[in-house]
Motif scaffolding. Structure first.
Motif, PDB file in Angstrom:
ATOM      1  N   SER A  56      74.596  33.436  52.117  1.00 23.79           N
ATOM      2  CA  SER A  56      74.640  32.730  50.832  1.00 23.79           C
ATOM      3  C   SER A  56      74.328  33.753  49.755  1.00 23.79           C
ATOM      4  O   SER A  56      74.025  34.924  50.055  1.00 23.79           O
ATOM      5  CB  SER A  56      73.608  31.589  50.800  1.00 23.79           C
ATOM      6  OG  SER A  56      72.320  32.116  50.544  1.00 23.79           O
ATOM      7  N   THR A  57      74.346  33.293  48.485  1.00 22.83           N
ATOM      8  CA  THR A  57      74.033  34.219  47.380  1.00 22.83           C
ATOM      9  C   THR A  57      72.537  34.233  47.062  1.00 22.83           C
ATOM     10  O   THR A  57      72.097  35.004  46.215  1.00 22.83           O
ATOM     11  CB  THR A  57      74.813  33.802  46.104  1.00 22.83           C
ATOM     12  OG1 THR A  57      74.462  32.447  45.756  1.00 22.83           O
ATOM     13  CG2 THR A  57      76.313  33.875  46.308  1.00 22.83           C
ATOM     14  N   LEU A  58      71.762  33.404  47.724  1.00 16.29           N
ATOM     15  CA  LEU A  58      70.351  33.227  47.351  1.00 16.29           C
ATOM     16  C   LEU A  58      69.473  34.483  47.448  1.00 16.29           C
ATOM     17  O   LEU A  58      68.559  34.651  46.635  1.00 16.29           O
ATOM     18  CB  LEU A  58      69.720  32.079  48.163  1.00 16.29           C
ATOM     19  CG  LEU A  58      69.890  30.678  47.569  1.00 16.29           C
ATOM     20  CD1 LEU A  58      71.335  30.267  47.399  1.00 16.29           C
ATOM     21  CD2 LEU A  58      69.140  29.638  48.384  1.00 16.29           C
ATOM     22  N   PRO A  59      69.710  35.392  48.417  1.00 15.38           N
ATOM     23  CA  PRO A  59      68.805  36.552  48.492  1.00 15.38           C
ATOM     24  C   PRO A  59      69.001  37.601  47.394  1.00 15.38           C
ATOM     25  O   PRO A  59      68.176  38.511  47.272  1.00 15.38           O
ATOM     26  CB  PRO A  59      69.156  37.172  49.857  1.00 15.38           C
ATOM     27  CG  PRO A  59      69.852  36.104  50.623  1.00 15.38           C
ATOM     28  CD  PRO A  59      70.593  35.294  49.595  1.00 15.38           C
ATOM     29  N   VAL A  60      70.044  37.489  46.585  1.00 11.35           N
ATOM     30  CA  VAL A  60      70.351  38.545  45.609  1.00 11.35           C
ATOM     31  C   VAL A  60      69.311  38.560  44.479  1.00 11.35           C
ATOM     32  O   VAL A  60      68.919  37.507  43.964  1.00 11.35           O
ATOM     33  CB  VAL A  60      71.771  38.339  45.021  1.00 11.35           C
ATOM     34  CG1 VAL A  60      72.084  39.400  43.975  1.00 11.35           C
ATOM     35  CG2 VAL A  60      72.807  38.344  46.133  1.00 11.35           C
ATOM     36  N   THR A  61      68.871  39.768  44.092  1.00  6.75           N
ATOM     37  CA  THR A  61      67.857  39.893  43.031  1.00  6.75           C
ATOM     38  C   THR A  61      68.492  40.384  41.716  1.00  6.75           C
ATOM     39  O   THR A  61      69.596  40.941  41.723  1.00  6.75           O
ATOM     40  CB  THR A  61      66.781  40.917  43.430  1.00  6.75           C
ATOM     41  OG1 THR A  61      67.422  42.210  43.521  1.00  6.75           O
ATOM     42  CG2 THR A  61      66.138  40.580  44.765  1.00  6.75           C
ATOM     43  N   THR A  62      67.767  40.219  40.629  1.00  6.65           N
ATOM     44  CA  THR A  62      68.258  40.708  39.332  1.00  6.65           C
ATOM     45  C   THR A  62      68.374  42.237  39.357  1.00  6.65           C
ATOM     46  O   THR A  62      69.309  42.800  38.776  1.00  6.65           O
ATOM     47  CB  THR A  62      67.320  40.268  38.189  1.00  6.65           C
ATOM     48  OG1 THR A  62      67.152  38.853  38.281  1.00  6.65           O
ATOM     49  CG2 THR A  62      67.907  40.597  36.830  1.00  6.65           C
ATOM     50  N   ALA A  63      67.462  42.919  40.032  1.00  7.98           N
ATOM     51  CA  ALA A  63      67.533  44.389  40.099  1.00  7.98           C
ATOM     52  C   ALA A  63      68.839  44.815  40.784  1.00  7.98           C
ATOM     53  O   ALA A  63      69.495  45.772  40.350  1.00  7.98           O
ATOM     54  CB  ALA A  63      66.328  44.934  40.846  1.00  7.98           C
ATOM     55  N   GLU A  64      69.223  44.093  41.842  1.00  5.30           N
ATOM     56  CA  GLU A  64      70.491  44.431  42.527  1.00  5.30           C
ATOM     57  C   GLU A  64      71.684  44.154  41.610  1.00  5.30           C
ATOM     58  O   GLU A  64      72.640  44.930  41.555  1.00  5.30           O
ATOM     59  CB  GLU A  64      70.602  43.637  43.834  1.00  5.30           C
ATOM     60  CG  GLU A  64      69.622  44.128  44.885  1.00  5.30           C
ATOM     61  CD  GLU A  64      69.417  43.165  46.061  1.00  5.30           C
ATOM     62  OE1 GLU A  64      68.806  43.596  47.045  1.00  5.30           O
ATOM     63  OE2 GLU A  64      69.853  41.992  45.989  1.00  5.30           O
ATOM     64  N   MET A  65      71.621  43.038  40.890  1.00  8.89           N
ATOM     65  CA  MET A  65      72.718  42.725  39.953  1.00  8.89           C
ATOM     66  C   MET A  65      72.817  43.802  38.876  1.00  8.89           C
ATOM     67  O   MET A  65      73.915  44.206  38.487  1.00  8.89           O
ATOM     68  CB  MET A  65      72.489  41.354  39.296  1.00  8.89           C
ATOM     69  CG  MET A  65      72.605  40.164  40.230  1.00  8.89           C
ATOM     70  SD  MET A  65      74.172  40.068  41.113  1.00  8.89           S
ATOM     71  CE  MET A  65      75.345  40.050  39.779  1.00  8.89           C
ATOM     72  N   ALA A  66      71.669  44.270  38.391  1.00 12.89           N
ATOM     73  CA  ALA A  66      71.673  45.306  37.345  1.00 12.89           C
ATOM     74  C   ALA A  66      72.242  46.609  37.897  1.00 12.89           C
ATOM     75  O   ALA A  66      73.014  47.307  37.220  1.00 12.89           O
ATOM     76  CB  ALA A  66      70.255  45.509  36.816  1.00 12.89           C
ATOM     77  N   TYR A  67      71.891  46.933  39.145  1.00 12.32           N
ATOM     78  CA  TYR A  67      72.413  48.155  39.776  1.00 12.32           C
ATOM     79  C   TYR A  67      73.946  48.115  39.841  1.00 12.32           C
ATOM     80  O   TYR A  67      74.633  49.058  39.436  1.00 12.32           O
ATOM     81  CB  TYR A  67      71.817  48.295  41.191  1.00 12.32           C
ATOM     82  CG  TYR A  67      72.477  49.374  42.007  1.00 12.32           C
ATOM     83  CD1 TYR A  67      72.127  50.708  41.831  1.00 12.32           C
ATOM     84  CD2 TYR A  67      73.470  49.061  42.943  1.00 12.32           C
ATOM     85  CE1 TYR A  67      72.756  51.707  42.565  1.00 12.32           C
ATOM     86  CE2 TYR A  67      74.100  50.046  43.673  1.00 12.32           C
ATOM     87  CZ  TYR A  67      73.743  51.372  43.485  1.00 12.32           C
ATOM     88  OH  TYR A  67      74.369  52.354  44.206  1.00 12.32           O
ATOM     89  N   HIS A  68      74.500  46.982  40.331  1.00 10.39           N
ATOM     90  CA  HIS A  68      75.970  46.898  40.464  1.00 10.39           C
ATOM     91  C   HIS A  68      76.646  46.801  39.097  1.00 10.39           C
ATOM     92  O   HIS A  68      77.758  47.312  38.919  1.00 10.39           O
ATOM     93  CB  HIS A  68      76.350  45.725  41.378  1.00 10.39           C
ATOM     94  CG  HIS A  68      76.068  46.041  42.813  1.00 10.39           C
ATOM     95  ND1 HIS A  68      76.915  46.812  43.584  1.00 10.39           N
ATOM     96  CD2 HIS A  68      75.016  45.742  43.602  1.00 10.39           C
ATOM     97  CE1 HIS A  68      76.386  46.968  44.788  1.00 10.39           C
ATOM     98  NE2 HIS A  68      75.240  46.326  44.834  1.00 10.39           N
ATOM     99  N   THR A  69      75.980  46.170  38.138  1.00 11.50           N
ATOM    100  CA  THR A  69      76.541  46.112  36.775  1.00 11.50           C
ATOM    101  C   THR A  69      76.662  47.534  36.213  1.00 11.50           C
ATOM    102  O   THR A  69      77.687  47.897  35.614  1.00 11.50           O
ATOM    103  CB  THR A  69      75.656  45.227  35.877  1.00 11.50           C
ATOM    104  OG1 THR A  69      75.577  43.916  36.462  1.00 11.50           O
ATOM    105  CG2 THR A  69      76.213  45.115  34.471  1.00 11.50           C
ATOM    106  N   ALA A  70      75.647  48.339  36.439  1.00 12.76           N
ATOM    107  CA  ALA A  70      75.679  49.732  35.946  1.00 12.76           C
ATOM    108  C   ALA A  70      76.781  50.523  36.646  1.00 12.76           C
ATOM    109  O   ALA A  70      77.461  51.350  36.020  1.00 12.76           O
ATOM    110  CB  ALA A  70      74.321  50.386  36.163  1.00 12.76           C
TER     111      ALA A  70
END
Ligand code: KIV
Length: 266
Positions: A56-70
């Protein structure tokens, strides 16, 4: 600023030209999507499933999202970058502001939040502070444990009426875009007509203002082998990833994708 801005998307809606969006999680694919003419790159929390292998998408953190956004930002020149606030990153107004700031500072031009009417206050605060927001409605995967599975939403008249009303309220609160996932095609068409902001669909028929798919799905890549009904494998008949991305853009623009077989009825 990228070549594609919110103003571009707004004018595409007004002209009746479909908007193309794909998920994207790294620099190389950001560049490939730019070359194919994809207008919006969604750094989706679907990365929890397709990159990290979670169920599921539940384990994803904001830090991981920021890393992939960068990562996406470094490969992107033209597209608007939309980044997901992951599960519970918008649980309180304070968390919503802090986590949205992280994503915008990592390179997002807009953030996406999943939910319904309860999002209105945070959308208003974000918009006032310079953060454009896309409200993800219908099937909201972060709520899979409440919804009891990945099911089509808005099939009965009460749910449909509520979704239409919520969409209008979220536009009034300041949402700059809506994303409808797994919603009957007719309801998605009505909502797209009822609001002035662009409405992007996934499993929502072809009358929305644009389409999005998960990159790995449309390239025919799957860990589980289970492919949702709304997905088309654009690698079939193509000799490269680049041609598959271009075929997706062409078919969305020509409104040949999605076909009736990719949508749901009430
Ligand atoms: O995270 C994601 O990839 C999404 C799409 C399914 C729209 O939100």
């Amino acid at each position: 600023m990228p070549a594609i801005t919110l103003t571009t998307l707004q004018s595409l809606k007004q002209k009746g030209e479909k908007i193309t969006m794909l998920t994207c999680y790294d620099a190389t694919f950001a560049h490939a999507c730019n070359e194919a003419g994809v207008e919006v790159l969604l750094v989706g929390d679907s990365l929890g499933m397709v990159l990290q292998g979670h169920d599921s998408t539940l384990p994803v953190t904001t830090a991981e999202m920021a890393y992939h956004t960068a990562c996406v930002k470094r490969g992107n020149s033209d597209a608007l970058i939309l980044a997901d606030l992951p599960f519970m990153a918008n649980a309180t107004l304070e968390q919503t502001m802090t986590n949205s700031a992280m994503l915008m500072q990592a390179g997002a031009h807009m953030v996406k939040v999943e939910g319904q009417l309860w999002l209105a206050e945070s959308i208003r605060l974000l918009a006032e502070r310079g953060v454009p927001v896309c409200a993800h409605m219908g099937l909201t995967p972060q709520a899979v444990n409440i919804l009891g599975g990945y099911k089509v939403q808005g099939r009965n008249e009460n749910q449909a009426r509520q979704m239409r009303a919520d969409a209008i309220s979220l536009e009034q609160a300041g949402a700059a875009m809506l994303l409808l996932e797994c919603v009957p095609s007719e309801l998605a068409a009505e909502i797209s007509q009822a609001v002035k902001i662009p409405v992007i669909g996934i499993g929502a028929g072809n009358a929305t203002d644009g389409q999005v798919l998960v990159l790995h799905d449309m390239l025919g890549l799957s860990i589980t082998g289970r492919v949702p009904k709304f997905v088309k494998n654009f690698m079939l008949g193509q000799d490269s990833i680049q041609s598959a991305l271009k075929a997706y853009v062409n078919e969305v623009k020509a409104t040949t994708f999605p076909g009736i077989e990719h949508g749901f009825s009430a």
